[in-house]
Scaffold this motif. Structure first.
Motif, PDB file in Angstrom:
ATOM      1  N   HIS A 101      41.811-103.946 -27.416  1.00  0.00           N
ATOM      2  CA  HIS A 101      41.951-105.141 -28.253  1.00  0.00           C
ATOM      3  C   HIS A 101      40.952-105.171 -29.412  1.00  0.00           C
ATOM      4  CE1 HIS A 101      43.599-107.285 -24.401  1.00  0.00           C
ATOM      5  NE2 HIS A 101      44.461-106.438 -24.930  1.00  0.00           N
ATOM      6  N   LYS A 102      40.086-104.175 -29.494  1.00  0.00           N
ATOM      7  CA  LYS A 102      38.995-104.220 -30.467  1.00  0.00           C
ATOM      8  C   LYS A 102      39.342-103.591 -31.816  1.00  0.00           C
ATOM      9  CE  LYS A 102      35.507-104.249 -26.801  1.00  0.00           C
ATOM     10  NZ  LYS A 102      34.359-103.532 -26.175  1.00  0.00           N
ATOM     11  N   TYR A 103      40.551-103.016 -31.931  1.00  0.00           N
ATOM     12  CA  TYR A 103      40.913-102.325 -33.168  1.00  0.00           C
ATOM     13  C   TYR A 103      42.195-102.889 -33.783  1.00  0.00           C
ATOM     14  CZ  TYR A 103      37.270 -98.858 -32.467  1.00  0.00           C
ATOM     15  OH  TYR A 103      36.052 -98.233 -32.328  1.00  0.00           O
ATOM     16  N   ASP A 104      42.438-104.169 -33.565  1.00  0.00           N
ATOM     17  CA  ASP A 104      43.657-104.794 -34.074  1.00  0.00           C
ATOM     18  C   ASP A 104      43.777-104.651 -35.588  1.00  0.00           C
ATOM     19  OD1 ASP A 104      44.112-105.505 -31.497  1.00  0.00           O
ATOM     20  OD2 ASP A 104      43.860-107.666 -31.779  1.00  0.00           O
ATOM     21  N   GLU A 105      42.715-104.964 -36.305  1.00  0.00           N
ATOM     22  CA  GLU A 105      42.771-104.924 -37.764  1.00  0.00           C
ATOM     23  C   GLU A 105      42.962-103.495 -38.261  1.00  0.00           C
ATOM     24  OE1 GLU A 105      40.143-106.252 -41.704  1.00  0.00           O
ATOM     25  OE2 GLU A 105      39.458-106.778 -39.683  1.00  0.00           O
ATOM     26  N   PHE A 106      42.270-102.541 -37.643  1.00  0.00           N
ATOM     27  CA  PHE A 106      42.415-101.144 -38.053  1.00  0.00           C
ATOM     28  C   PHE A 106      43.843-100.662 -37.812  1.00  0.00           C
ATOM     29  CE2 PHE A 106      42.289 -96.571 -37.538  1.00  0.00           C
ATOM     30  CZ  PHE A 106      41.518 -96.170 -38.612  1.00  0.00           C
ATOM     31  N   GLU A 107      44.403-100.994 -36.647  1.00  0.00           N
ATOM     32  CA  GLU A 107      45.777-100.594 -36.337  1.00  0.00           C
ATOM     33  C   GLU A 107      46.755-101.157 -37.359  1.00  0.00           C
ATOM     34  OE1 GLU A 107      46.028-100.197 -31.504  1.00  0.00           O
ATOM     35  OE2 GLU A 107      45.805-102.198 -32.358  1.00  0.00           O
ATOM     36  N   SER A 108      46.573-102.405 -37.752  1.00  0.00           N
ATOM     37  CA  SER A 108      47.500-103.069 -38.670  1.00  0.00           C
ATOM     38  C   SER A 108      47.497-102.436 -40.046  1.00  0.00           C
ATOM     39  CB  SER A 108      47.153-104.558 -38.786  1.00  0.00           C
ATOM     40  OG  SER A 108      47.273-105.197 -37.532  1.00  0.00           O
ATOM     41  N   ASN A 109      46.415-101.737 -40.392  1.00  0.00           N
ATOM     42  CA  ASN A 109      46.305-101.131 -41.711  1.00  0.00           C
ATOM     43  C   ASN A 109      46.413 -99.618 -41.685  1.00  0.00           C
ATOM     44  OD1 ASN A 109      45.554-103.473 -43.638  1.00  0.00           O
ATOM     45  ND2 ASN A 109      44.168-103.768 -41.912  1.00  0.00           N
ATOM     46  N   ASP A 110      46.683 -99.069 -40.511  1.00  0.00           N
ATOM     47  CA  ASP A 110      46.770 -97.615 -40.388  1.00  0.00           C
ATOM     48  C   ASP A 110      48.221 -97.187 -40.239  1.00  0.00           C
ATOM     49  OD1 ASP A 110      45.037 -95.228 -40.243  1.00  0.00           O
ATOM     50  OD2 ASP A 110      46.010 -94.927 -38.312  1.00  0.00           O
ATOM     51  N   CYS A 111      48.438 -95.870 -40.342  1.00  0.00           N
ATOM     52  CA  CYS A 111      49.811 -95.362 -40.285  1.00  0.00           C
ATOM     53  C   CYS A 111      50.291 -95.115 -38.870  1.00  0.00           C
ATOM     54  CB  CYS A 111      49.924 -94.062 -41.081  1.00  0.00           C
ATOM     55  SG  CYS A 111      49.010 -92.671 -40.324  1.00  0.00           S
ATOM     56  N   CYS A 112      49.378 -94.652 -38.004  1.00  0.00           N
ATOM     57  CA  CYS A 112      49.866 -94.018 -36.788  1.00  0.00           C
ATOM     58  C   CYS A 112      48.934 -94.252 -35.605  1.00  0.00           C
ATOM     59  CB  CYS A 112      49.987 -92.509 -37.003  1.00  0.00           C
ATOM     60  SG  CYS A 112      50.576 -92.026 -38.649  1.00  0.00           S
TER      61      CYS A 112
END
Length: 465
Positions: free
Chosen positions: A252-263
């Motif tokens: 749950h700690k990388y929500d923002e990174f996931e939303s802005n990443d490709c894969c």
């Protein structure tokens, strides 16, 4: 035939009389049923033999559960819009070989008696309620209103389902660890991936799961190397325990990174790099080499330098290709490695013939020659772009060139071999050609290949004439 009458019986009790006839009738029925089942069993055996054609016994039985799979947890990642297209073939070619596995998707389902886990229910509430998950919420509503909707109709309504894939990797690995915390290895693939499991497990047996190991086929995004998920990613128990075992709710700690990443596979690499865990690949320990790669047989990069190296994974497969690879694997002994040479000889070589192959893109991606080069003073005589014939002359003149493709105003050479696929764009279609003489010379020098006249290039065409 003797007919029984009441006067002929020593006892005339009606219950005894009825029971006797019931018993006789049951015996007749049992004999008839056994004869029928024996006949049906024989026919079923004949049908199975026809399905397998003339493959040897190894090809039929090599899908049995592998004892070496007991210490490995395998994750298969898919999506609801493609699940029924990709997963059923694995009921035959993958799951029977594995002791522990899970199927992870963006909606719950069942394939036979195998459950499919909706792993996205484990994302954070904040992410679940965000605009990023609008398609997930819409898909859930569609499936609730119409649980029998066809996959193609669902895909037409959820055209951005691929967007959700990036959110699956972290909760999937966390779930796998909590499901089987004592596994030595955690492996994940996509639903359109094929892995030679016996060869993967044989390689893993040479490595130490107590070392922090993150392994796979290298790709790059945002300047960071990551293991390509569709090729297959391997994580040691030491790594998973260190990262997912010691950090509660890491997923749950990388929500923002996931939303802005490709894969999602790059998201995982980013998480690991934050903890100083780089991707291990290449030829040093742990000797990933070229075993793991992400192409189907027709597009495998058959590099002369890899000719005698082992290959264990393929990606971007349709179900027919997956079954073909399963049958191909069965042609080898259980302890025999499958080499890049073997992929060429089985999947590529039969399709090759000397001369031009029209409307075909063989995947050449080396030096390119265009008409604009004629204006370059350093290439005043360059004419490779003018015709297929001129492109062939250029390839013949370059010692490295094993194949090329051409379309008007464009000649592209290659120092590796690929089969490719059909290409129809009218007058702008590619034509392709392979330099059979150079390929055969390379094979002779490889040290692991033998040239057999009965297995010459183009044998496919000879067999159908």
């Amino acid at each position: 035939m003797v007919w029984l009458t009441k006067s002929a019986l020593p006892y005339r009790h009606p219950v005894v009389f009825r029971r006797l006839f019931v018993l006789l009738g049951s015996c007749c029925l049992l004999i008839t049923t056994l004869n029928f089942l024996a006949y049906q069993s024989f026919n079923l055996h004949i049908g199975t033999a026809k399905i397998y054609g003339d493959l040897n016994l190894t090809a039929v039985s090599h899908g049995e559960r592998l004892p070496s799979s007991e210490s490995v947890f395998v994750m298969v990642k898919t999506g609801m819009t493609v699940l029924w297209q990709r997963l059923p073939v694995h009921l035959n070619v993958t799951f029977p070989q594995l002791a522990h596995y899970g199927i992870y998707s963006d909606a719950p389902a069942r394939i036979g008696d195998i459950p499919v886990t909706d792993i996205l229910v484990n994302v954070s509430r904040q992410l679940h309620d965000s605009d990023q998950f609008e398609s997930y919420r819409r898909q859930r509503q569609i499936l609730k209103d119409n649980p029998h909707i066809k996959a193609e109709n669902l895909a037409a309504q959820i055209q951005d389902a691929w967007w959700l894939d990036r959110y699956k990797n972290l909760p999937m690995i966390a779930h796998a660890y909590r499901t089987m915390p004592d596994a030595k290895w955690y492996v994940f693939i996509d639903g359109d991936t094929f892995v030679s499991w016996s060869r993967l497990f044989k390689w893993l047996a040479t490595l130490d799961p107590d070392e922090v190991l993150y392994m796979g086929s290298a790709a790059i995004a945002s300047g960071e190397y990551f293991a390509h998920g569709g090729s297959g990613v391997i994580l040691s128990s030491a790594l998973v325990k260190k990262v997912f075992g010691n950090e509660l709710n890491l997923e749950h700690k990388y929500d923002e990174f996931e939303s802005n990443d490709c894969c999602g596979d790059h998201v995982l690499a980013h998480v690991l790099l934050d903890r100083n865990i780089p991707l291990r690949h290449g030829f040093g320990y742990p000797h990933v080499d070229r075993r793991i790669q992400g192409e189907p047989p027709r597009f495998v990069y058959l590099n002369p330098s890899d000719w005698c190296r082992e290959i264990i994974s393929f990606h971007h497969l349709d179900p027919v290709e997956t079954q073909q690879l399963y049958d191909f694997e069965g042609l080898f002994g259980p302890n025999e490695p499958i080499l890049y040479r073997d992929v060429y000889r089985h999947f590529v070589m039969p399709h090759l013939h000397a001369g031009r192959k029209a409307n075909w893109d063989n995947g050449s991606d080396g030096p390119k020659f265009y008409s604009s080069m004629e204006k370059d003073a350093s290439n005043p005589q360059e004419t490779a772009y003018k015709s297929h014939r001129d492109c062939r002359k250029k390839c013949d003149s370059e010692p490295f060139c094993l194949q090329f493709k051409y379309k008007p105003d464009c000649c592209i050479l290659s120092n590796i071999i690929r089969l490719g696929e059909s290409h129809y764009e009218g007058g702008d279609s590619f034509s392709s050609e392979w330099n059979i003489g150079k390929i055969r010379a390379m094979r002779q020098k490889s040290g692991c290949d033998t040239l057999d006249k009965a297995e010459e290039e183009g044998s496919l065409y000879e067999s159908i004439q």
